[in-house]
Design an enzyme around this catalytic site. Structure first.
Site, short mmCIF file in Angstrom:
data_model
loop_
_atom_site.label_atom_id
_atom_site.label_comp_id
_atom_site.label_asym_id
_atom_site.label_seq_id
_atom_site.Cartn_x
_atom_site.Cartn_y
_atom_site.Cartn_z
N ARG A 36 36.06 -12.26 22.20
CA ARG A 36 34.78 -11.56 22.15
C ARG A 36 33.87 -11.93 23.30
O ARG A 36 32.74 -11.48 23.36
CB ARG A 36 34.11 -11.93 20.85
CG ARG A 36 33.61 -10.75 20.07
CD ARG A 36 33.15 -11.30 18.76
NE ARG A 36 32.42 -10.35 18.02
CZ ARG A 36 32.93 -9.67 16.99
NH1 ARG A 36 34.17 -9.80 16.63
NH2 ARG A 36 32.17 -8.84 16.33
N ARG A 38 28.06 -5.74 3.51
CA ARG A 38 28.02 -7.00 4.26
C ARG A 38 26.58 -7.41 4.58
O ARG A 38 25.75 -6.58 4.90
CB ARG A 38 28.83 -6.86 5.55
CG ARG A 38 30.25 -7.34 5.40
CD ARG A 38 31.13 -6.97 6.53
NE ARG A 38 30.62 -7.31 7.85
CZ ARG A 38 31.27 -7.08 8.99
NH1 ARG A 38 32.48 -6.54 8.93
NH2 ARG A 38 30.76 -7.39 10.14
N ARG A 69 23.85 -7.12 16.98
CA ARG A 69 25.30 -7.18 17.20
C ARG A 69 25.70 -6.24 18.34
O ARG A 69 26.58 -6.55 19.15
CB ARG A 69 26.06 -6.83 15.91
CG ARG A 69 26.05 -7.99 14.92
CD ARG A 69 26.33 -7.54 13.50
NE ARG A 69 27.62 -6.90 13.34
CZ ARG A 69 27.94 -6.09 12.34
NH1 ARG A 69 27.06 -5.84 11.38
NH2 ARG A 69 29.12 -5.55 12.28
N ARG A 117 29.02 1.49 5.07
CA ARG A 117 30.27 0.73 4.81
C ARG A 117 30.20 -0.07 3.51
O ARG A 117 29.18 -0.66 3.18
CB ARG A 117 30.51 -0.26 5.96
CG ARG A 117 31.66 -1.22 5.60
CD ARG A 117 32.19 -1.99 6.74
NE ARG A 117 31.16 -2.61 7.55
CZ ARG A 117 31.40 -3.10 8.74
NH1 ARG A 117 32.60 -3.04 9.25
NH2 ARG A 117 30.43 -3.65 9.43
N LYS A 131 37.58 -0.88 13.88
CA LYS A 131 38.65 -1.82 14.24
C LYS A 131 39.41 -2.28 13.00
O LYS A 131 40.64 -2.25 12.97
CB LYS A 131 38.08 -3.04 14.99
CG LYS A 131 37.38 -2.69 16.29
CD LYS A 131 36.87 -3.93 17.01
CE LYS A 131 35.83 -4.71 16.26
NZ LYS A 131 34.56 -3.99 16.05
P1 AP5 Z 1 35.32 -0.80 10.18
O1 AP5 Z 1 36.77 -0.52 10.29
O2 AP5 Z 1 34.86 -1.77 9.14
O3 AP5 Z 1 34.70 -1.17 11.62
P2 AP5 Z 1 34.88 -2.46 12.54
O4 AP5 Z 1 35.01 -2.00 13.94
O5 AP5 Z 1 35.94 -3.36 12.00
O6 AP5 Z 1 33.43 -3.06 12.35
P3 AP5 Z 1 32.90 -4.54 12.16
O7 AP5 Z 1 31.43 -4.38 11.86
O8 AP5 Z 1 33.72 -5.30 11.16
O9 AP5 Z 1 33.07 -5.14 13.54
P4 AP5 Z 1 32.39 -6.36 14.11
O10 AP5 Z 1 33.14 -6.57 15.34
O11 AP5 Z 1 30.91 -6.24 14.26
O12 AP5 Z 1 32.53 -7.43 12.94
P5 AP5 Z 1 33.45 -8.72 12.73
O13 AP5 Z 1 33.78 -8.79 11.31
O14 AP5 Z 1 34.54 -8.75 13.74
O15 AP5 Z 1 34.59 0.62 9.95
C1 AP5 Z 1 33.20 0.71 9.80
C2 AP5 Z 1 32.87 1.82 8.76
O16 AP5 Z 1 33.26 3.08 9.29
C3 AP5 Z 1 33.63 1.68 7.43
O17 AP5 Z 1 32.77 2.07 6.40
C4 AP5 Z 1 34.80 2.68 7.55
O18 AP5 Z 1 35.17 3.22 6.30
C5 AP5 Z 1 34.19 3.75 8.45
N1 AP5 Z 1 35.16 4.40 9.32
C6 AP5 Z 1 36.18 3.81 10.02
N2 AP5 Z 1 36.86 4.73 10.74
C7 AP5 Z 1 36.24 5.93 10.50
C8 AP5 Z 1 36.47 7.26 10.96
N3 AP5 Z 1 37.45 7.54 11.81
N4 AP5 Z 1 35.64 8.24 10.53
C9 AP5 Z 1 34.62 7.96 9.65
N5 AP5 Z 1 34.35 6.72 9.18
C10 AP5 Z 1 35.16 5.72 9.61
O19 AP5 Z 1 32.45 -9.87 13.13
C11 AP5 Z 1 31.33 -10.19 12.34
C12 AP5 Z 1 30.62 -11.42 12.90
O20 AP5 Z 1 31.51 -12.54 12.89
C13 AP5 Z 1 30.16 -11.32 14.35
O21 AP5 Z 1 28.89 -10.70 14.47
C14 AP5 Z 1 30.11 -12.81 14.74
O22 AP5 Z 1 28.98 -13.44 14.26
C15 AP5 Z 1 31.33 -13.36 14.02
N6 AP5 Z 1 32.56 -13.33 14.84
C16 AP5 Z 1 33.70 -12.63 14.58
N7 AP5 Z 1 34.62 -12.83 15.56
C17 AP5 Z 1 34.03 -13.66 16.45
C18 AP5 Z 1 34.46 -14.23 17.68
N8 AP5 Z 1 35.67 -13.97 18.22
N9 AP5 Z 1 33.60 -15.05 18.35
C19 AP5 Z 1 32.39 -15.35 17.85
N10 AP5 Z 1 31.92 -14.83 16.70
C20 AP5 Z 1 32.73 -14.00 15.99
#
Ligand code: AP5
Ligand code: ZN
Length: 217
Positions: free
Chosen positions: A88, A161, A172, A127, A13
């Site tokens: 979410r 991270r 997660r 990552r 994402k």
């Molecule tokens: P990346 O682009 O980093 O993936 P992502 O989908 O953004 O993954 P996240 O882990 O950041 O998502 P998340 O939803 O768990 O975390 P968030 O920060 O929102 O890509 C991942 C890896 O793959 C990278 O190394 C990249 O290089 C590689 N890659 C990408 N595309 C590729 C491809 N096509 N081919 C090969 N490799 C590829 O949330 C974190 C925490 O915050 C949550 O657990 C929660 O505690 C809190 N939080 C956030 N938002 C909320 C909310 N709305 N409500 C409550 N809690 C929240």
């Protein structure tokens, strides 16, 4: 355009959002990035969020919804945005609808990134994130930096991270299935969802996403 990006942790994402927001000339709003910025600045909001993030749980809605609304107000929702990681759960999806409705606005589409779970685990395990700019995202195998530990784009330090440990990733994923997936049906009922495969090269996924969003337009 006002778009929501959904998909499991590690789906790509954040990686896609950086390109899509640029292509569509709209701000990228990531609640995960906002929380991480608050944590690194040591704000009270960051302190509150950190314990939940460490455990792989959702940060409570009363904290998250207010923060997301402030950021959308700052961006001026009428001009469009790309939401990443928000909403979410159903309560957040309903709150978002209410926030937009109050301004006579609505969402244009929900882009659902589909990736098998074994791929998600591989993506997260390798990552590396840039400390200076959260849109600079690397992977030790799939997208390695030229110099280990250093961001190609800005020279910032790369880090892993805290919530990317195997145990926390499993939590997660569970939370994604139980809390977040139901919003896909909620948005399907509104005819807003386009699902694309997030497998393949980053640029291929971006192309697929742009084509899907253009069909929605
Ligand atoms: P990346 O682009 O980093 O993936 P992502 O989908 O953004 O993954 P996240 O882990 O950041 O998502 P998340 O939803 O768990 O975390 P968030 O920060 O929102 O890509 C991942 C890896 O793959 C990278 O190394 C990249 O290089 C590689 N890659 C990408 N595309 C590729 C491809 N096509 N081919 C090969 N490799 C590829 O949330 C974190 C925490 O915050 C949550 O657990 C929660 O505690 C809190 N939080 C956030 N938002 C909320 C909310 N709305 N409500 C409550 N809690 C929240
Ligand atoms: Zn960087």
């Amino acid at each position: 355009m006002r778009i929501v990006l959904v998909g499991p942790p590690g789906a790509g994402k954040g990686t896609q959002a950086a390109y899509l927001a640029k292509n569509l000339a709209i701000p990228h709003i990531s609640t995960g990035d906002l929380f991480r910025a608050n944590i690194s600045q040591g704000t009270p909001l960051g302190q509150k969020a950190q314990e939940y993030m460490r455990a792989g749980q959702l940060v409570p809605d009363e904290v998250t919804i207010g923060m997301a609304k402030d950021r959308m107000d700052q961006a001026d929702a009428a001009g469009g945005f790309l939401l990443d990681g928000f909403p979410r759960n159903l309560a957040q999806a309903e709150a978002l609808d209410a926030i937009l409705k109050a301004d006579g606005l609505k969402l244009d589409g929900v882009l659902d990134l589909e990736v098998p779970e074994d791929e998600v685990v591989k993506r997260i395990a390798g990552r590396r994130m840039c400390r200076k700019d959260s849109s600079h995202i690397f992977h030790v195998i799939y997208n390695p930096p030229k110099t280990e530990g250093v961001c190609d784009a800005c020279g910032g330090e790369l880090y892993q991270r805290e919530d990317d440990s195997e145990e926390t990733v499993r939590r997660r994923l569970e939370v994604y299935h139980s809390e977040t997936e139901p919003i896909i049906d909620y948005y399907k009922a509104q005819g807003l969802v386009v699902t694309i495969s997030a497998l393949g090269k980053v640029a291929e996924v971006t192309e697929r996403a742009m084509a899907a969003l253009e069909r929605e337009d």
